[in-house]
Motif scaffolding. Structure first.
Motif, PDB file in Angstrom:
ATOM      1  N   VAL A  26       0.843  -1.199   0.000  1.00 47.41           N
ATOM      2  CA  VAL A  26       0.000   0.000   0.000  1.00 47.41           C
ATOM      3  C   VAL A  26       0.879   1.250   0.000  1.00 47.41           C
ATOM      4  CG1 VAL A  26      -1.663   1.347   1.344  1.00 47.41           C
ATOM      5  CG2 VAL A  26      -1.971  -1.128   1.094  1.00 47.41           C
ATOM      6  N   ALA A  27       1.905   1.263   0.870  1.00 49.48           N
ATOM      7  CA  ALA A  27       2.803   2.418   0.959  1.00 49.48           C
ATOM      8  C   ALA A  27       3.510   2.676  -0.364  1.00 49.48           C
ATOM      9  CB  ALA A  27       3.828   2.194   2.069  1.00 49.48           C
ATOM     10  N   GLN A  28       3.946   1.615  -1.031  1.00 51.23           N
ATOM     11  CA  GLN A  28       4.626   1.751  -2.321  1.00 51.23           C
ATOM     12  C   GLN A  28       3.725   2.440  -3.340  1.00 51.23           C
ATOM     13  OE1 GLN A  28       7.689   0.939  -3.210  1.00 51.23           O
ATOM     14  NE2 GLN A  28       7.690   0.595  -5.433  1.00 51.23           N
ATOM     15  N   PHE A  29       2.447   2.000  -3.374  1.00 47.62           N
ATOM     16  CA  PHE A  29       1.540   2.586  -4.354  1.00 47.62           C
ATOM     17  C   PHE A  29       1.198   4.040  -4.034  1.00 47.62           C
ATOM     18  CE2 PHE A  29      -2.822   3.811  -5.376  1.00 47.62           C
ATOM     19  CZ  PHE A  29      -2.720   3.868  -6.759  1.00 47.62           C
ATOM     20  N   ILE A  30       0.794   4.316  -2.774  1.00 43.92           N
ATOM     21  CA  ILE A  30       0.332   5.671  -2.474  1.00 43.92           C
ATOM     22  C   ILE A  30       1.477   6.680  -2.516  1.00 43.92           C
ATOM     23  CG2 ILE A  30      -1.660   4.870  -1.154  1.00 43.92           C
ATOM     24  CD1 ILE A  30      -0.177   5.453   1.416  1.00 43.92           C
ATOM     25  N   ALA A  31       2.711   6.198  -2.284  1.00 40.32           N
ATOM     26  CA  ALA A  31       3.867   7.094  -2.407  1.00 40.32           C
ATOM     27  C   ALA A  31       4.112   7.445  -3.869  1.00 40.32           C
ATOM     28  CB  ALA A  31       5.098   6.441  -1.792  1.00 40.32           C
ATOM     29  N   LEU A  32       4.110   6.425  -4.720  1.00 41.97           N
ATOM     30  CA  LEU A  32       4.332   6.667  -6.152  1.00 41.97           C
ATOM     31  C   LEU A  32       3.176   7.419  -6.791  1.00 41.97           C
ATOM     32  CD1 LEU A  32       5.860   3.227  -7.225  1.00 41.97           C
ATOM     33  CD2 LEU A  32       7.067   5.389  -6.859  1.00 41.97           C
ATOM     34  N   ASP A  33       1.975   7.255  -6.223  1.00 42.29           N
ATOM     35  CA  ASP A  33       0.786   7.908  -6.767  1.00 42.29           C
ATOM     36  C   ASP A  33       0.636   9.345  -6.263  1.00 42.29           C
ATOM     37  OD1 ASP A  33      -1.475   7.393  -8.524  1.00 42.29           O
ATOM     38  OD2 ASP A  33      -2.744   7.627  -6.737  1.00 42.29           O
ATOM     39  N   GLY A  34       1.539   9.777  -5.387  1.00 44.01           N
ATOM     40  CA  GLY A  34       1.502  11.140  -4.873  1.00 44.01           C
ATOM     41  C   GLY A  34       0.513  11.367  -3.756  1.00 44.01           C
ATOM     42  N   GLN A  35      -0.064  10.306  -3.226  1.00 45.02           N
ATOM     43  CA  GLN A  35      -1.078  10.469  -2.183  1.00 45.02           C
ATOM     44  C   GLN A  35      -0.484  10.956  -0.859  1.00 45.02           C
ATOM     45  OE1 GLN A  35      -4.234  10.224  -2.819  1.00 45.02           O
ATOM     46  NE2 GLN A  35      -4.062   9.351  -4.885  1.00 45.02           N
ATOM     47  N   LEU A  36       0.813  10.730  -0.666  1.00 45.15           N
ATOM     48  CA  LEU A  36       1.462  11.158   0.576  1.00 45.15           C
ATOM     49  C   LEU A  36       2.047  12.565   0.477  1.00 45.15           C
ATOM     50  CD1 LEU A  36       3.329   7.868   1.606  1.00 45.15           C
ATOM     51  CD2 LEU A  36       1.197   8.775   2.540  1.00 45.15           C
ATOM     52  N   ASP A  37       1.828  13.223  -0.657  1.00 47.65           N
ATOM     53  CA  ASP A  37       2.393  14.559  -0.847  1.00 47.65           C
ATOM     54  C   ASP A  37       1.541  15.661  -0.212  1.00 47.65           C
ATOM     55  OD1 ASP A  37       4.267  13.225  -2.292  1.00 47.65           O
ATOM     56  OD2 ASP A  37       3.501  13.817  -4.264  1.00 47.65           O
ATOM     57  N   GLY A  38       0.319  15.324   0.190  1.00 50.01           N
ATOM     58  CA  GLY A  38      -0.583  16.339   0.736  1.00 50.01           C
ATOM     59  C   GLY A  38      -0.863  16.137   2.205  1.00 50.01           C
ATOM     60  N   ARG A  39      -2.127  16.150   2.564  1.00 48.68           N
ATOM     61  CA  ARG A  39      -2.543  16.135   3.972  1.00 48.68           C
ATOM     62  C   ARG A  39      -2.657  14.730   4.567  1.00 48.68           C
ATOM     63  NH1 ARG A  39      -7.949  14.684   3.707  1.00 48.68           N
ATOM     64  NH2 ARG A  39      -8.887  14.868   1.632  1.00 48.68           N
ATOM     65  N   LEU A  40      -2.588  13.678   3.749  1.00 45.46           N
ATOM     66  CA  LEU A  40      -2.855  12.317   4.222  1.00 45.46           C
ATOM     67  C   LEU A  40      -1.778  11.829   5.188  1.00 45.46           C
ATOM     68  CD1 LEU A  40      -4.657   9.732   3.908  1.00 45.46           C
ATOM     69  CD2 LEU A  40      -2.993   8.983   2.188  1.00 45.46           C
ATOM     70  N   LYS A  41      -2.239  11.262   6.305  1.00 43.81           N
ATOM     71  CA  LYS A  41      -1.359  10.554   7.232  1.00 43.81           C
ATOM     72  C   LYS A  41      -1.614   9.054   7.071  1.00 43.81           C
ATOM     73  CE  LYS A  41      -1.427  14.122  10.860  1.00 43.81           C
ATOM     74  NZ  LYS A  41      -1.806  14.372  12.273  1.00 43.81           N
TER      75      LYS A  41
END
Length: 713
Positions: free
Chosen positions: A649-664
């Motif tokens: 999950v971490a691999q995908f959301i990191a590459l998808d830019g999901q961790l670049d904003g407000r998401l914890k």
């Protein structure tokens, strides 16, 4: 409260009256005293005290209706065996039988493997000087008499309980356990390593390894024997032949017989004079040359093979000197043979074939053991309790019923099972489709490649292996299945924490080591309905391998209707509860704990989303983007090690830019350490995977730390 007569080793007899609370009060005519035990560590070890506290059962349980054991009472460690006569050793064996039977009746665990090895254990400790001499065991189930004789008798009621004795040999538990008993088949390899280390260091201690029928099915045993024959180091291998076979047809065949002739021959084979005569003969034939030495060796080998039982020449071919068969319940014969072997300075590797009788026990005993395992699983999901007559559905029951339904529709479906023991529920499939069921025992590597061959032959194999045992076949999974995209359907049982079997059979790593394979479909059901659907899904996949895991516990719903499952869409998860702000994404059985956490949080005014991932590979990308886009916090929960579902999950959301904003994002996984034996409920708490732990993690991320602490109190 109780009274126990004690005969001290010095010959002083005393009757003790005691009462157990935080203090023990002793009363006798000679030694009145009071002992404060509130801070005593009850786990003695001659290396020092083990750094954990073990609690004993109620004193009434220990001494109610207790059969007198006057000899056992004075045997605190193996050194006390040395001065006993053969008659006293036989009486000691009877007392240990009684002791084990008494513990077995209270714990509802089967001790029949240890009961069969009592006389052998006594003989080993009588002849060899442990812990200087090393005694290694392949299977923990045979070692309970060994534990009793090595200072752990009064801790036996704590066997497999939290902070209690391990069900296996353990280096951290006692210096009399020189090596941990793994999943079988490791003792010869480890023993040979110790023997070679001894030779290099110029020491002289004996190394003895004990194997059994089950472990002789594993390839490592023969690899180790072959290497032992080549290195020719002094090593004693004892085959504890309990006359038990994996295959009923073999059981019905001729048994290895023990009579006066075989006993005499075994004594002759192990005697100093016979062994020295053979060594002299070897030297003479070597000097003659011209192939005479090799010819004489073959004559010697096959002549003794004719005297021994069928298969004895196999050990000779591997380079081990065969002695046997020896009656494993005749202490006098055992001691005679072991003393002769131990007295030789240079003998090379020796295999002593000991035949024991493992009583199968009554049908009621077997039911009690099954109920004990099921009751552990029930502790996870409910407070429901039941008696021996009640029926408890487990994930394995559900799996077999689903397999039977699929097999009735598709004649190409076959089942391959590997591991130490077969779950009783699999007997249903075996009875219905005897020609489509293959139990290969402790041969996991063979099971995987055999399944690949079945698939190449046009069949649809379901390869059922416990998670911890699948680790031994990883190379075959990679090269014989995944790399070739062969559609083998892996059913991974005993996934996650396994209660009383502790770290030895804990299935912590399968998510990580299977989800990294390029062609593998990896999934896990959250309940029995999804399990049936995943069986149907796996049956339809015919272009690549697929696996799914389930825990060793009772079902979520005890009264579910049995019906055939429908195939799932590959890589598709499901939202179970729609909330806001916080999303809990569970994988497998942990979905249920996410639902429990959601219930706790709702009482605090927090509405969370709970989603069932179903698939670790391929991930449901659409579901992940939905959870990340609509929530400030995402928590993934799995009953597996670091590197599993959460990492994907971490691999995908990191590459998808999901961790670049407000998401914890926070992962909740098994801790990076081995969790010792305890009840499943206690293990989950130690691992931080309960509903309360998940809810507390959520509160902490929301900044409500005080409420998180209160929730865990």
């Amino acid at each position: 409260m109780g009274t126990a007569p004690t005969q001290c080793p010095s010959g002083i007899a005393a009757n003790f009256y005691f009462k157990l609370s935080n203090r023990i009060e002793f009363s006798s005519s000679n030694f009145p005293s009071t002992l404060d035990i509130s801070k005593i560590n009850c786990h003695p070890n001659s290396k020092g005290l083990v750094n954990r506290i073990c609690s004993l059962r109620d004193i009434d349980d220990l001494f109610s209706e207790k059969v007198p054991t006057p000899i056992l009472d004075v045997v605190e460690n193996p050194i006390h065996l040395k001065n006993l006569t053969i008659k006293e050793l036989k009486l000691l064996a009877d007392e240990i039988h009684s002791e084990l039977s008494s513990i077995m009746s209270k714990t509802r665990r089967s001790f029949k493997a240890s009961l069969a090895a009592v006389e052998l254990t006594i003989a080993l400790h009588y002849v060899f000087h442990a812990p200087v001499n090393k005694i290694l065991w392949d299977a923990g189930e045979q070692t309970y008499a060994h534990k009793i004789l090595t200072g752990r008798r009064f801790l036996m009621p704590t066997l497999r309980q939290k902070n209690g004795l391990s069900g296996y040999t353990s280096r951290t538990e006692s210096e009399y356990d020189p090596f941990g008993a793994g999943h079988g088949c490791n003792s010869i390899s480890a023993g040979l390593g110790m023997a070679v280390a001894r030779d290099i260091k110029g020491k002289r201690e004996c190394v003895v390894t004990v194997i059994n029928n089950g472990t002789t099915m594993a390839g490592q045993v023969y690899e180790a024997m072959s290497n032992a024959g080549y290195l020719d180091s002094n090593l004693v291998v004892i085959l504890n032949d309990s006359r038990h076979s994996l295959h009923p047809k073999i059981d019905e065949g001729p048994k290895t017989t023990i009579n006066a002739l075989s006993s005499t021959l075994s004594r002759l084979q192990s005697s100093k004079s016979f062994r020295r005569f053979r060594e002299v003969a070897k030297g003479v034939t070597k000097r003659i040359g011209r192939g005479m030495h090799e010819l004489a060796a073959k004559v010697d080998q096959y002549a003794r093979g004719m005297m021994g039982p069928l298969g004895s020449t196999l050990f000779e071919e591997l380079g081990l000197y065969y002695i046997g068969p020896v009656d494993g319940h005749n202490i006098e014969d055992l001691i005679c043979v072991l003393q002769e072997v131990a007295s030789l300075d240079s003998m090379g590797p020796v295999l002593i074939h000991v035949v024991t009788e493992e009583k199968q026990g009554s049908e009621d005993d077997q039911k009690r053991e099954i109920v004990a395992r099921q009751e552990e699983g029930l502790n996870l999901n409910s407070t429901y309790s039941f008696s021996y007559g009640d029926h408890c559905q487990t994930y394995s029951n559900c799996l077999v019923e689903a397999l039977v339904m699929e097999a009735e529709k598709d004649k190409d479906i076959v089942v391959v099972h590997a591991g130490m023991e077969m779950d009783p529920s699999l007997q249903l499939f075996q009875e219905r489709f005897s020609d489509r069921f293959f139990d290969v025992g402790m041969a996991e590597q063979h099971a995987v490649t055999f399944s690949a061959g079945l698939s190449c032959g046009g069949l649809k194999p379901f390869c059922i292996i416990p998670s911890a045992f699948l680790q031994r076949a990883y190379d075959q999974v990679v090269h014989d299945v995944d790399r070739q995209r062969i559609p083998v359907r892996f059913v991974i049982t005993s996934a996650g924490l396994v209660g009383c079997d502790g770290p030895l059979q804990c299935g912590a790593f399968d998510i990580a080591f299977l989800s990294c394979l390029p062609n593998m479909i990896v999934m896990a059901p959250s309940d029995e309905n999804e399990l049936m659907c995943m069986v149907a899904t796996a049956a339809q996949v015919d272009d690549r391998p697929v696996c799914f895991r389930y825990p060793r516990c009772a079902l979520v719903w005890t009264d579910y209707p049995i019906h055939g499952g429908s195939a799932l869409e590959i890589g598709k998860g499901e939202v179970l509860i729609e909330g806001k702000d916080v999303a809990l994404l569970g994988y497998g059985a942990m979905v249920q704990n996410c639902l429990k956490a959601a219930a706790l949080l709702s009482k605090l005014g927090i509405n969370v989303t709970v989603a069932d991932a179903r698939f670790c590979k391929p991930l449901d990308i659409k579901l992940l983007r939905h959870l990340c886009g609509n929530h400030d916090i995402l928590i993934t929960v799995e009953e597996g090690s670091v590197g599993g579902f959460g990492s994907h999950v971490a691999q995908f959301i990191a590459l998808d830019g999901q961790l670049d904003g407000r998401l914890k994002w926070r992962p909740i996984v098994l801790p990076d350490n081995y969790i010792e034996h305890a009840s499943p409920k206690e293990q989950l708490a130690l691992a931080g995977l309960t509903g309360h732990h998940i809810a507390a993690t959520t509160l902490s991320l929301l900044g409500r730390t005080r409420e998180a602490l209160l929730l865990m109190c």
